[in-house]
Design an enzyme around this catalytic site. Structure first.
Site, PDB file in Angstrom:
ATOM      1  N   ASP A 102      34.242  38.774  52.406  1.00 41.00           N
ATOM      2  CA  ASP A 102      34.024  38.302  50.717  1.00 41.00           C
ATOM      3  C   ASP A 102      34.878  37.328  50.254  1.00 41.00           C
ATOM      4  O   ASP A 102      36.242  37.359  51.110  1.00 41.00           O
ATOM      5  CB  ASP A 102      35.103  39.947  50.092  1.00 41.00           C
ATOM      6  CG  ASP A 102      34.770  39.122  48.885  1.00 41.00           C
ATOM      7  OD1 ASP A 102      34.408  38.373  48.074  1.00 41.00           O
ATOM      8  OD2 ASP A 102      36.669  40.219  47.823  1.00 41.00           O
ATOM      9  N   ASP A 182      37.963  29.731  42.469  1.00 40.28           N
ATOM     10  CA  ASP A 182      38.448  28.904  41.012  1.00 40.28           C
ATOM     11  C   ASP A 182      38.342  28.274  40.692  1.00 40.28           C
ATOM     12  O   ASP A 182      37.125  27.530  41.426  1.00 40.28           O
ATOM     13  CB  ASP A 182      40.017  28.487  42.148  1.00 40.28           C
ATOM     14  CG  ASP A 182      41.286  29.175  42.563  1.00 40.28           C
ATOM     15  OD1 ASP A 182      41.177  30.247  42.267  1.00 40.28           O
ATOM     16  OD2 ASP A 182      42.044  28.876  43.293  1.00 40.28           O
ATOM     17  N   LYS A 186      38.459  20.469  36.242  1.00 41.88           N
ATOM     18  CA  LYS A 186      38.236  18.868  35.585  1.00 41.88           C
ATOM     19  C   LYS A 186      37.728  17.755  36.417  1.00 41.88           C
ATOM     20  O   LYS A 186      36.841  18.691  38.057  1.00 41.88           O
ATOM     21  CB  LYS A 186      39.875  18.552  35.307  1.00 41.88           C
ATOM     22  CG  LYS A 186      40.399  18.609  34.821  1.00 41.88           C
ATOM     23  CD  LYS A 186      42.221  17.942  34.868  1.00 41.88           C
ATOM     24  CE  LYS A 186      42.965  18.166  33.912  1.00 41.88           C
ATOM     25  NZ  LYS A 186      44.111  18.070  33.735  1.00 41.88           N
TER      26      LYS A 186
END
Length: 307
Positions: A102, A182, A186
């Site tokens: 993982d 994450d 941007k």
């Protein structure tokens, strides 16, 4: 013991008496395996009850760390030490078992549940860039006697990190997951995303024939990006459409990507996605997202071809 309205055991405390289990992991990390995964179970979710007790070493107190860590910063470029797969101090009791990896495992609760569910069948290894979380997860697995789970702190995209961790593993790598990585929204931060083309190549190279890659995100552009990178690998088949839980899932407000080829946009719109987590266990982020009014999670699974 029961003190001040709090049940205590070892170095953990439980605010809900119902999860007291005298060290039984199942009573603490309850498997969230239910048909309707969009339910408000916060009141009975033992994951929210597990906290270190106040007088333990600081490393086991409530961990404070950044939610999003820049993997390109100098502090996260250290080489990862090779795990001890063999010998008396080996990290797994049986290192010959198939390995589930993982990537970006966060707190490790999801992986601990999987390991407990599949004791004696497979080993479970979590890689987490935030050292505090990996340290705490290893403490939890020791506290509950989970011999088929382990957590490593490090940046999987640092040069040679993948090889250092996995090349010497005695058993086959049969599954890799990247769950809610994450997002780095941007455009100038996209290079910070964990799931890179180079990482996909390493996964494909090491994965055993028939092994699977499971990805998911609550941000569709991130899920699209991961899926496109996996599709670029000729040895991987997208088996998402063949799943019995596959279905259409669209954004409430579609995200428009500048200068994207119209054929790519059309391809993404044609994709089906998994409507449920195939492991039968939800991550903490999944639980949070699915309990929002319009919460959606985009999931896909790939399988390595058998030559």
């Amino acid at each position: 013991l029961f003190r001040g309205g709090v049940w205590r055991t070892g170095a953990l405390r439980f605010k809900n008496r119902r999860v007291w289990g005298g060290g039984d992991l199942k009573s603490v990390f309850d498997p969230f395996c239910y048909e309707d995964q969009k339910q408000d179970r916060s009141a009975e979710n033992p994951l929210t009850k597990v906290q270190p007790i106040d007088d333990q070493d600081k490393v086991f107190e409530r961990v404070r760390c950044r939610q999003h860590v820049n993997p390109l910063s100098s502090r996260h470029q250290n080489l990862v030490e090779s795990p001890k797969w063999t010998g008396e101090d080996r990290i797994f009791e049986d290192p010959s078992l198939p390995l589930y990896l993982d990537l970006g495992c966060g707190s490790g609760r999801y992986l601990l549940q999987l390991a407990q569910k599949h004791t004696g069948e497979a080993n479970f290894l979590g890689i987490e860039i935030r050292e505090q979380l990996a340290t705490r997860a290893n403490y939890w697995k020791s506290e509950f006697g989970i011999s088929n789970a382990h957590f490593i702190a490090g940046n999987i995209n640092v040069q040679d990190a993948w090889d250092a961790i996995l090349d010497a593993y005695p058993g086959p790598l049969v599954a890799v997951s990247a769950l809610m990585p994450d997002p780095w929204f941007k455009k100038r931060h996209a290079k910070r995303r964990m799931f890179t083309e180079e990482l996909v190549k390493k996964i494909t190279r090491t994965l055993a024939p028939g092994g699977k890659v499971f990805i998911q995100s609550d941000v569709k552009p991130v899920a699209d990006d991961m899926r496109m990178k996996l599709l670029a690998e000729p040895l991987l088949d997208d088996i998402t459409p063949m799943s019995p839980t596959a279905g259409e899932l669209h954004e409430t407000k579609p995200t428009r990507i500048e200068d994207e080829d119209p054929s790519i946009t059309e391809l993404k719109l044609s994709w089906s996605w998994l409507m449920a987590n195939p492991s039968g266990i939800l991550t903490e982020r999944e639980i949070y997202v699915l309990n929002q009014d319009d919460g959606k999670v985009w999931r896909a699974v790939f399988k390595k071809k058998t030559l």
